[in-house]
Write a protein that holds these residues in place. Structure first.
Motif: not given
Length: 538
Positions: A417-444
């Protein structure tokens, strides 16, 4: 089980030492702590005292300071004869890093309005002594500074000069190998002492003083206590031991709690290896981190606050998303589960916040270890003569100590449940930077998929030095240095450059993580590049 009053007494013991890094008193304290650990049943072969050279040595962006030993000092106003302060009366009254006066001196008292030769004057000022050193010592030839300056003023908790008129602030003169050659020395004044001397400045009056001190090259000591079962995971617990007397909350409290965690760990069977580290802040952690790797480091800094007296709030400073956040979530859950409760409600102030710089967690994060930081802020008595043991709350030691122990017990296999909670916050951040310059590198980078080899940086950047950015760059950015968030932004840009290696990705990450305008973030990054703190591969 953490015994909070035993921790409290250890904190009192540590705070009785004048803990200038590398000094004889610091070394004496380390020796006594080793004896104490052995008496607690910890095997001597698991205790190391590591030494690193200081004075004329540079670690990353940090120019190491000289070892400073202070024996005695006094300051008087002459004719009328008025005692101002002494080292015996107040250990913080001498500007940290002051050279010796080589006996008693009588100097004319002047202030910043005086026009003329300052070489044989005592200059009365009310500004940051590091900045004053450059102006009055390096440029105008002064030797002696008498300073009133209170950093981090906060009227909401009564941390202002008018409400603390008899408090002596802990202040330093630059005392690197080169700076020490200027022979500067001085005293830190209370607000009332400053006002008193102001009445006599520029009127022909003199002050009489002596400082018996020594600045020399030497070594810094890092105390490491190892609890190793040769597991696949290694976690560090770090607290900085260096600080003038009294320095109870900052940071005898963190050091005392770390030591009593050793006492508990000696009797636990954990599925992780743990190193407990007491060291000089930055100047010890940086050379140590170059040689030692951890899966996670928990930083304990100013953990003991009596919140009613200091105005403090317990804060969990999170790790930036570029490093795994599982340990942050586990530690936060542990702090919530162990929190003191009265009348069915929490009875202490506690928040979690985004990354902030200013302590040893920043060092280890620059070497790849997620490093949640537990500390309290603001603090009415921070860096003053009134940071005394009576401002600490024993209950804080039990709360935080039990939370850290729970985190260690569960960290060998992070709960789902800790991993899932942390991963969900990461996904939310990645959605926020999606299509911004360098987003692919940040995601990787964040998702740790083949590290970042699948996405090549377009505008390659990287820090020029190992470890944190530090503070030197603040002198080179003009008005931007007054912005509240500028130090945190600088460190995030340094971390971004280290792990993303791409200009656009670094700007996108920092601006979205700290919620700062992209143009301003880019301007600061450009300044770091211009001043050779970050390299830009054109």
């Amino acid at each position: 089980m953490i015994k909070e009053y035993e921790v409290f007494e250890t904190m009192r013991f540590i705070s009785s030492f004048h803990r200038a890094r590398g000094s004889e008193e610091y070394k004496s304290l380390v020796h006594k702590i080793v004896e104490m650990l052995i008496q607690w049943g910890i095997d001597r072969k698991n205790i190391d005292v590591l030494e690193y050279p200081t004075g004329g040595v540079k670690y990353g962006n940090f120019e190491s300071t000289m070892v400073w030993d202070l024996k005695d000092a006094e300051l008087w106003l002459e004719n009328p004869r008025i005692f101002i302060n002494s080292f015996k009366a107040c250990k913080t009254c001498v500007l940290f890093g002051s050279n010796s006066t080589n006996g008693w001196l009588s100097l004319k008292l002047v202030d910043e309005n005086y026009q003329g030769d300052l070489s044989n004057k005592a200059v009365l000022i009310s500004e940051n002594p590091s900045k004053a050193f450059k102006k009055y010592v390096k440029t105008l030839g002064a030797k002696c500074l008498l300073v009133y300056y209170m950093r981090s003023q906060d009227e909401s908790i009564g941390r202002i000069p008018e409400k603390m008129p008899n408090t002596v602030n802990y202040l330093s003169l630059p005392h690197t190998f080169e700076d020490s050659k200027y022979g500067a020395f001085g005293f830190s004044l209370t607000f009332n002492q400053f006002k008193l001397l102001k009445e006599f400045a520029n009127k022909g009056y003199t002050v009489r003083m002596f400082i018996d001190s020594e600045l020399k090259t030497g070594t810094l000591q890092v105390l490491r206590v190892r609890f190793s079962k040769n597991t696949k995971k290694k976690i560090g617990i770090v607290a900085h031991l260096c600080h003038p007397n009294p320095g109870a909350n900052d940071n005898a409290s963190g050091s005392a709690l770390a030591l009593h965690l050793c006492k508990e760990l000696n009797n636990l069977q954990l599925d992780v290896d743990v190193d407990v580290l007491l060291l000089p802040e930055f100047y010890g952690s940086l050379p140590y981190a170059v040689q030692n790797n951890y899966d996670c480091v928990i930083n304990l800094d100013m953990v003991g606050e009596d919140q009613l007296k200091t105005g403090a709030t317990l804060l969990l400073h999170e790790t930036p998303f570029l490093l795994p956040g599982y340990y942050d979530e586990l530690l936060y859950e542990s702090l919530m589960m162990c929190a003191p409760i009265s009348s069915e409600s929490y009875n202490k102030r506690f928040f979690r916040i985004k990354f902030k710089s200013g302590s040893d967690h920043v060092v280890f994060e620059n070497f790849g270890a997620p490093s949640p930081f537990i500390g309290q802020w603001p603090d009415r008595y921070y860096h003053t003569s009134e940071d005394t043991p009576d401002k600490c709350d024993p209950g804080m030691f039990k709360w935080i100590g039990e939370a850290v122990l729970r985190t260690l017990k569960l960290s060998h296999d992070i709960p789902k449940h800790i991993k899932e909670l942390s991963d969900s916050k990461v996904r939310a951040f990645l959605l926020n930077v999606e299509n911004r310059p360098g987003a692919g590198l940040i995601k990787a980078m964040i998702e740790r998929k083949n590290h970042i080899s699948l996405v090549e940086p377009k505008k390659k950047i990287q820090p020029t030095k190992e470890g944190p950015l530090g503070y030197e760059w603040l002198d080179k950015i003009g008005d931007l240095s007054d912005k509240r968030y500028i130090i945190d932004l600088g460190e995030i840009l340094n971390i971004g450059a280290r792990y993303l290696n791409d200009y656009d990705a670094c700007v996108t990450f920092a601006s979205n993580y700290l919620c700062i305008d992209e143009k301003e973030v880019a301007d600061v990054l450009d300044l770091l590049i211009k001043n050779d703190f970050i390299e830009h591969d054109t």
